[in-house]
Design a protein around this motif. Structure first.
Motif, short mmCIF file in Angstrom:
data_model
loop_
_atom_site.label_atom_id
_atom_site.label_comp_id
_atom_site.label_asym_id
_atom_site.label_seq_id
_atom_site.Cartn_x
_atom_site.Cartn_y
_atom_site.Cartn_z
N VAL A 53 -6.25 6.68 3.37
CA VAL A 53 -6.24 5.29 3.62
C VAL A 53 -6.94 4.49 4.82
CG1 VAL A 53 -4.61 3.27 3.47
CG2 VAL A 53 -4.12 5.27 2.15
N GLU A 54 -7.97 3.86 4.64
CA GLU A 54 -8.61 3.24 6.02
C GLU A 54 -8.65 1.92 5.94
OE1 GLU A 54 -12.67 4.82 4.87
OE2 GLU A 54 -11.87 6.92 4.71
N ARG A 55 -8.64 1.32 7.33
CA ARG A 55 -8.27 -0.13 7.33
C ARG A 55 -9.82 -0.67 7.29
NH1 ARG A 55 -5.44 -4.12 7.20
NH2 ARG A 55 -5.67 -5.68 8.83
N ALA A 56 -9.83 -1.88 6.39
CA ALA A 56 -10.97 -2.60 6.09
C ALA A 56 -10.65 -4.05 6.58
CB ALA A 56 -11.46 -2.31 4.57
N SER A 57 -11.65 -4.99 6.39
CA SER A 57 -11.46 -6.31 6.39
C SER A 57 -10.50 -6.79 5.46
CB SER A 57 -12.95 -7.21 6.39
OG SER A 57 -12.79 -8.18 6.76
N GLY A 58 -9.40 -7.34 6.21
CA GLY A 58 -8.35 -8.14 5.20
C GLY A 58 -7.81 -6.96 4.45
N GLY A 59 -7.73 -5.85 4.65
CA GLY A 59 -7.08 -4.93 3.85
C GLY A 59 -7.07 -3.51 4.15
N TYR A 60 -6.90 -2.55 3.08
CA TYR A 60 -7.27 -1.21 3.19
C TYR A 60 -8.15 -0.59 2.23
CZ TYR A 60 -3.46 -1.06 6.74
OH TYR A 60 -2.73 -1.35 7.89
N ILE A 61 -8.71 0.58 2.19
CA ILE A 61 -9.57 1.05 1.30
C ILE A 61 -8.91 2.64 1.07
CG2 ILE A 61 -11.86 2.33 0.70
CD1 ILE A 61 -13.25 0.41 2.30
N VAL A 85 2.23 -4.05 -7.32
CA VAL A 85 3.65 -4.43 -6.44
C VAL A 85 4.12 -3.36 -6.22
CG1 VAL A 85 5.88 -5.74 -6.67
CG2 VAL A 85 3.67 -6.70 -7.71
N PRO A 86 4.62 -2.92 -4.70
CA PRO A 86 5.15 -1.90 -4.19
C PRO A 86 6.58 -1.89 -4.90
CG PRO A 86 4.52 -3.41 -2.39
CD PRO A 86 4.22 -3.93 -3.66
N VAL A 87 6.93 -0.86 -5.18
CA VAL A 87 8.36 -0.32 -5.71
C VAL A 87 9.09 0.64 -4.68
CG1 VAL A 87 9.67 0.61 -7.60
CG2 VAL A 87 7.71 -0.61 -8.10
N LYS A 88 10.12 0.14 -3.99
CA LYS A 88 10.99 0.75 -3.20
C LYS A 88 9.97 1.05 -1.69
CE LYS A 88 14.53 2.15 -6.31
NZ LYS A 88 15.33 3.49 -6.67
N ASP A 122 -4.26 -7.12 2.35
CA ASP A 122 -3.22 -7.10 2.96
C ASP A 122 -1.92 -7.62 2.36
OD1 ASP A 122 -4.02 -5.61 5.24
OD2 ASP A 122 -4.73 -7.32 6.05
N VAL A 123 -2.36 -8.60 1.75
CA VAL A 123 -1.37 -9.66 0.80
C VAL A 123 -0.69 -8.59 -0.42
CG1 VAL A 123 -1.09 -11.70 -0.47
CG2 VAL A 123 -2.60 -11.72 1.28
N LYS A 124 -1.73 -7.87 -0.93
CA LYS A 124 -1.03 -7.08 -2.07
C LYS A 124 -0.30 -6.00 -1.57
CE LYS A 124 -4.01 -8.29 -6.07
NZ LYS A 124 -4.71 -7.67 -6.92
N LEU A 125 -0.71 -5.80 -0.35
CA LEU A 125 -0.08 -4.18 0.20
C LEU A 125 1.43 -4.82 0.40
CD1 LEU A 125 -0.42 -1.40 0.65
CD2 LEU A 125 -1.20 -1.81 2.99
N GLY A 126 1.76 -5.95 1.04
CA GLY A 126 2.87 -6.59 1.39
C GLY A 126 3.72 -5.61 2.26
N GLY A 127 4.89 -5.15 1.80
CA GLY A 127 5.79 -4.36 2.77
C GLY A 127 5.80 -3.06 2.34
N ALA A 128 4.75 -2.59 1.52
CA ALA A 128 4.37 -1.26 1.11
C ALA A 128 4.42 -0.35 2.37
CB ALA A 128 3.31 -0.84 0.54
N ARG A 129 5.31 0.98 2.48
CA ARG A 129 5.29 1.87 3.62
C ARG A 129 4.56 3.14 3.39
NH1 ARG A 129 10.42 0.55 2.54
NH2 ARG A 129 10.67 2.82 1.71
N SER A 130 4.21 3.44 2.00
CA SER A 130 3.14 4.35 1.66
C SER A 130 2.53 4.24 0.38
CB SER A 130 3.95 5.76 1.53
OG SER A 130 4.77 5.66 0.40
N ILE A 131 1.44 5.03 0.19
CA ILE A 131 0.79 4.95 -0.97
C ILE A 131 0.64 6.16 -1.62
CG2 ILE A 131 -1.67 4.42 -1.81
CD1 ILE A 131 -2.09 2.25 0.52
N ARG A 132 0.70 6.24 -3.00
CA ARG A 132 0.69 7.30 -3.80
C ARG A 132 -0.17 7.41 -4.89
NH1 ARG A 132 5.85 9.31 -7.42
NH2 ARG A 132 5.29 7.45 -8.09
N VAL A 133 -0.90 8.32 -4.90
CA VAL A 133 -1.84 8.38 -5.91
C VAL A 133 -1.37 9.68 -6.95
CG1 VAL A 133 -4.30 9.11 -6.44
CG2 VAL A 133 -3.86 7.79 -4.42
N VAL A 134 -1.36 9.43 -8.14
CA VAL A 134 -0.78 10.51 -9.20
C VAL A 134 -1.89 11.26 -10.02
CG1 VAL A 134 0.80 10.64 -11.06
CG2 VAL A 134 1.38 9.23 -9.04
N GLY A 135 -1.98 12.37 -10.07
CA GLY A 135 -2.59 13.20 -11.42
C GLY A 135 -1.75 13.70 -12.13
#
Length: 144
Positions: A53-61, A85-88, A122-135
């Motif tokens: 997860v890399e910082r970008a202008s106004g959000g993350y990639i 929308v982040p869940v928990k 950043d707006v969509k990320l909101g209060g998310a503490r982590s990002i999960r990618v599922v395979g």
């Protein structure tokens, strides 16, 4: 004299191949049209191998790397769950790929790697503490 034998035949050429008034046409088109059909022929990638997860202008990639079971998989995308929308505190994405239309070789894992990225503001990320990618066989989690 020849036409007298054709008791029900129409002499109008426009009626020769078209439907009669008392015949109902049957179509294979869905009731709401083809655009309304929500069918995704892609499936989850076999294994997610890397996530960053890399910082970008106004959000993350969000960048992910995965390995399908054989060569030729295409149209990769990180598809968000829950309308991004982040869940928990966890924002979840499914790593989706389309299978090849023909039989392909297995090859080495390095040759099969698929890279995909997704921008999240950043707006969509909101209060998310982590990002999960599922395979299909695993999931990988990272913190922004």
């Amino acid at each position: 004299m020849v036409l007298t034998g054709c008791s029900g035949a129409s002499l109008n050429p426009l009626d020769w191949f078209g439907p009669k008034d008392d015949i109902e046409l049957v179509t294979l088109e869905p009731k709401d049209g083809w655009d309304a059909v929500d069918y995704d022929y892609r499936g989850p990638i076999a294994q997610v191998t890397q996530l960053s997860v890399e910082r970008a202008s106004g959000g993350y990639i969000i960048r992910a790397v995965g390995n399908p079971p054989r060569l030729g998989y295409w149209e990769a995308e990180l598809v968000p769950e829950n309308d991004e929308v982040p869940v928990k505190g966890v924002m979840t994405y499914n790593f989706m790929v389309a299978p090849p239309p023909w039989a392909t070789a297995t090859s080495r894992p390095q040759a099969r790697q698929i890279h995909v990225a997704h921008y999240v503001s950043d707006v969509k990320l909101g209060g998310a503490r982590s990002i999960r990618v599922v395979g299909a066989n695993n999931s990988v989690t990272a913190r922004p």
